[in-house]
Design a protein around this motif. Structure first.
Motif, PDB file in Angstrom:
ATOM      1  N   GLY A  67      51.996 -11.898 -24.183  1.00 38.62           N
ATOM      2  CA  GLY A  67      51.608 -13.091 -23.438  1.00 38.62           C
ATOM      3  C   GLY A  67      50.605 -13.937 -24.201  1.00 38.62           C
ATOM      4  N   TYR A  68      49.625 -13.272 -24.836  1.00 40.02           N
ATOM      5  CA  TYR A  68      48.663 -14.019 -25.654  1.00 40.02           C
ATOM      6  C   TYR A  68      49.400 -14.786 -26.749  1.00 40.02           C
ATOM      7  N   LEU A  69      50.391 -14.129 -27.350  1.00 36.08           N
ATOM      8  CA  LEU A  69      51.165 -14.766 -28.413  1.00 36.08           C
ATOM      9  C   LEU A  69      52.027 -15.902 -27.866  1.00 36.08           C
ATOM     10  N   ALA A  70      52.550 -15.728 -26.664  1.00 41.13           N
ATOM     11  CA  ALA A  70      53.362 -16.795 -26.058  1.00 41.13           C
ATOM     12  C   ALA A  70      52.548 -18.081 -25.939  1.00 41.13           C
ATOM     13  N   PHE A  71      51.278 -17.966 -25.578  1.00 43.39           N
ATOM     14  CA  PHE A  71      50.444 -19.170 -25.484  1.00 43.39           C
ATOM     15  C   PHE A  71      50.280 -19.842 -26.847  1.00 43.39           C
ATOM     16  N   GLU A  72      50.144 -19.048 -27.900  1.00 45.55           N
ATOM     17  CA  GLU A  72      50.027 -19.618 -29.243  1.00 45.55           C
ATOM     18  C   GLU A  72      51.333 -20.292 -29.665  1.00 45.55           C
ATOM     19  N   ILE A  73      52.467 -19.683 -29.319  1.00 43.69           N
ATOM     20  CA  ILE A  73      53.756 -20.307 -29.609  1.00 43.69           C
ATOM     21  C   ILE A  73      53.860 -21.649 -28.900  1.00 43.69           C
ATOM     22  N   LEU A  74      53.404 -21.720 -27.663  1.00 45.27           N
ATOM     23  CA  LEU A  74      53.412 -22.984 -26.924  1.00 45.27           C
ATOM     24  C   LEU A  74      52.497 -24.014 -27.559  1.00 45.27           C
ATOM     25  N   ARG A  75      51.377 -23.574 -28.123  1.00 39.92           N
ATOM     26  CA  ARG A  75      50.506 -24.522 -28.806  1.00 39.92           C
ATOM     27  C   ARG A  75      51.188 -25.104 -30.046  1.00 39.92           C
ATOM     28  N   GLN A  76      51.928 -24.254 -30.755  1.00 33.59           N
ATOM     29  CA  GLN A  76      52.547 -24.703 -31.993  1.00 33.59           C
ATOM     30  C   GLN A  76      53.845 -25.480 -31.777  1.00 33.59           C
ATOM     31  N   ALA A  77      54.634 -25.086 -30.783  1.00 35.19           N
ATOM     32  CA  ALA A  77      55.957 -25.704 -30.612  1.00 35.19           C
ATOM     33  C   ALA A  77      56.366 -25.735 -29.143  1.00 35.19           C
ATOM     34  N   PRO A  78      55.645 -26.456 -28.310  1.00 40.35           N
ATOM     35  CA  PRO A  78      55.953 -26.442 -26.870  1.00 40.35           C
ATOM     36  C   PRO A  78      57.357 -26.945 -26.552  1.00 40.35           C
ATOM     37  N   GLU A  79      57.873 -27.848 -27.375  1.00 27.67           N
ATOM     38  CA  GLU A  79      59.179 -28.434 -27.105  1.00 27.67           C
ATOM     39  C   GLU A  79      60.325 -27.449 -27.316  1.00 27.67           C
ATOM     40  N   ARG A  80      60.049 -26.312 -27.960  1.00 23.85           N
ATOM     41  CA  ARG A  80      61.109 -25.345 -28.236  1.00 23.85           C
ATOM     42  C   ARG A  80      61.259 -24.299 -27.128  1.00 23.85           C
ATOM     43  N   VAL A  81      60.280 -24.176 -26.256  1.00 25.06           N
ATOM     44  CA  VAL A  81      60.308 -23.157 -25.196  1.00 25.06           C
ATOM     45  C   VAL A  81      60.883 -23.758 -23.921  1.00 25.06           C
ATOM     46  N   THR A  82      62.038 -23.237 -23.492  1.00 24.90           N
ATOM     47  CA  THR A  82      62.712 -23.782 -22.319  1.00 24.90           C
ATOM     48  C   THR A  82      62.218 -23.174 -21.013  1.00 24.90           C
ATOM     49  N   LYS A  83      61.828 -21.906 -21.059  1.00 24.50           N
ATOM     50  CA  LYS A  83      61.314 -21.196 -19.893  1.00 24.50           C
ATOM     51  C   LYS A  83      60.277 -20.197 -20.373  1.00 24.50           C
ATOM     52  N   LEU A  84      59.318 -19.875 -19.500  1.00 25.38           N
ATOM     53  CA  LEU A  84      58.217 -18.992 -19.864  1.00 25.38           C
ATOM     54  C   LEU A  84      58.014 -17.935 -18.782  1.00 25.38           C
ATOM     55  N   ALA A  85      57.888 -16.684 -19.212  1.00 32.70           N
ATOM     56  CA  ALA A  85      57.518 -15.603 -18.284  1.00 32.70           C
ATOM     57  C   ALA A  85      56.307 -14.880 -18.859  1.00 32.70           C
ATOM     58  N   LEU A  86      55.291 -14.731 -18.061  1.00 32.55           N
ATOM     59  CA  LEU A  86      54.039 -14.082 -18.451  1.00 32.55           C
ATOM     60  C   LEU A  86      53.880 -12.810 -17.630  1.00 32.55           C
ATOM     61  N   LEU A  87      53.878 -11.663 -18.302  1.00 32.85           N
ATOM     62  CA  LEU A  87      53.855 -10.370 -17.612  1.00 32.85           C
ATOM     63  C   LEU A  87      52.613  -9.585 -17.999  1.00 32.85           C
ATOM     64  N   ASP A  88      51.866  -9.138 -17.001  1.00 33.40           N
ATOM     65  CA  ASP A  88      50.728  -8.248 -17.239  1.00 33.40           C
ATOM     66  C   ASP A  88      49.902  -8.734 -18.426  1.00 33.40           C
ATOM     67  N   THR A  89      49.398  -9.965 -18.291  1.00 26.61           N
ATOM     68  CA  THR A  89      48.676 -10.589 -19.392  1.00 26.61           C
ATOM     69  C   THR A  89      47.556 -11.456 -18.825  1.00 26.61           C
ATOM     70  N   SER A  90      46.960 -12.261 -19.669  1.00 30.47           N
ATOM     71  CA  SER A  90      45.855 -13.119 -19.251  1.00 30.47           C
ATOM     72  C   SER A  90      45.771 -14.312 -20.185  1.00 30.47           C
ATOM     73  N   ALA A  91      45.298 -15.439 -19.659  1.00 26.42           N
ATOM     74  CA  ALA A  91      45.060 -16.611 -20.498  1.00 26.42           C
ATOM     75  C   ALA A  91      43.646 -16.615 -21.057  1.00 26.42           C
ATOM     76  N   ARG A  92      42.825 -15.680 -20.632  1.00 27.89           N
ATOM     77  CA  ARG A  92      41.424 -15.656 -21.047  1.00 27.89           C
ATOM     78  C   ARG A  92      41.249 -15.048 -22.434  1.00 27.89           C
ATOM     79  N   ALA A  93      40.188 -15.452 -23.101  1.00 21.67           N
ATOM     80  CA  ALA A  93      39.785 -14.785 -24.334  1.00 21.67           C
ATOM     81  C   ALA A  93      39.060 -13.490 -23.971  1.00 21.67           C
ATOM     82  N   ASP A  94      38.823 -12.636 -24.965  1.00 26.88           N
ATOM     83  CA  ASP A  94      38.079 -11.400 -24.741  1.00 26.88           C
ATOM     84  C   ASP A  94      36.650 -11.680 -24.303  1.00 26.88           C
TER      85      ASP A  94
END
Length: 233
Positions: A67-94
């Motif tokens: 999930g942490y990596l998914a957010f970075e992928i969205l930062r780099q290429a948001p137009e390439r991600v058609t759908k997003l699922a976030l499982l057992d994760t967090s948007a917060r930093a440590d």
């Protein structure tokens, strides 16, 4: 009509076996691939590697570190991600405490105590009802062994240095599913509610009787939710 591509990103220190049920049972509605999160020690480099191997457009699901990596992928290429699922994760930093615990785990792994580190973390990964499930526990150990101590250190380094992703949540525009085990002790339901509330149109679903590894602990329930998200969201 060709099937969409679904890229699954595992948590640390796990591999494609985390997603066995999902890979097997979503194949009829998507071309399922599992990303490699072992080769780099920064989220930016890991994201570039996933994107380089991915088709032009794809659905993306990540658990914990995934999930942490998914957010970075969205930062780099948001137009390439058609759908997003976030499982057992967090948007917060440590937090500082979490970073200190990670550094201690890294030091133990470097000292040859990698299996001891995994064993110490198991009670927090699994719902108490699953802690005695020998098949489940041995799968976690086997995945960790395949990842290995060196890649584990790289993963911890990437996680410790990740960005706080909360400021970018409101910019996410693709259909988003947020789910977690109801008894997740590492990323509890409230951090998932936080994400779902901040992402426009996101759906939050807690999975009953599951901890941090919901796709393994409640595979049928998680697969059903992902199928619904893939087909109808």
């Amino acid at each position: 009509m060709s099937k969409p591509t679904l890229i699954l990103l595992p948590g640390m220190p796990l591999d494609a076996a985390l997603w066995t049920h999902q890979t097997d049972h979503l194949a009829e509605v998507a071309e399922v691939r599992v990303g490699d999160l072992t080769a780099h020690d920064s989220m930016a480099d890991l994201a570039r590697a996933v994107l380089a191997a991915a088709p032009r457009r794809f659905a993306l699901a990540g658990l914990s570190m995934g999930g942490y990596l998914a957010f970075e992928i969205l930062r780099q290429a948001p137009e390439r991600v058609t759908k997003l699922a976030l499982l057992d994760t967090s948007a917060r930093a440590d937090t500082p405490e979490q970073t200190a615990n990670r550094r201690q785990a890294v030091e133990l792994a470097r000292q040859g105590k990698y299996r001891q580190v995994i064993a110490g973390n198991l009670p927090r990964l699994l719902h108490p009802a699953h802690a005695e499930d020998r098949t489940l526990v041995e799968s976690v150990y086997a995945q960790a062994e395949r990842i290995g101590a060196d890649a584990y250190v790289r993963q911890q380094t990437a996680i410790m240095n990740r960005s706080d992703s909360r400021p970018g949540l409101s910019a996410i525009r693709c259909p988003t599913l947020v789910l977690c085990g109801r008894q997740d002790a590492i990323t509890p339901p409230e951090v998932h509610v936080e994400m779902a509330d901040a992402i426009p149109g996101a759906r939050f679903v807690p999975v009953e009787d599951a901890g941090h590894l919901a796709p393994m602990e409640r595979p049928q329930a998680v697969t059903a939710l992902l199928r619904e998200w893939l087909v109808y969201a």
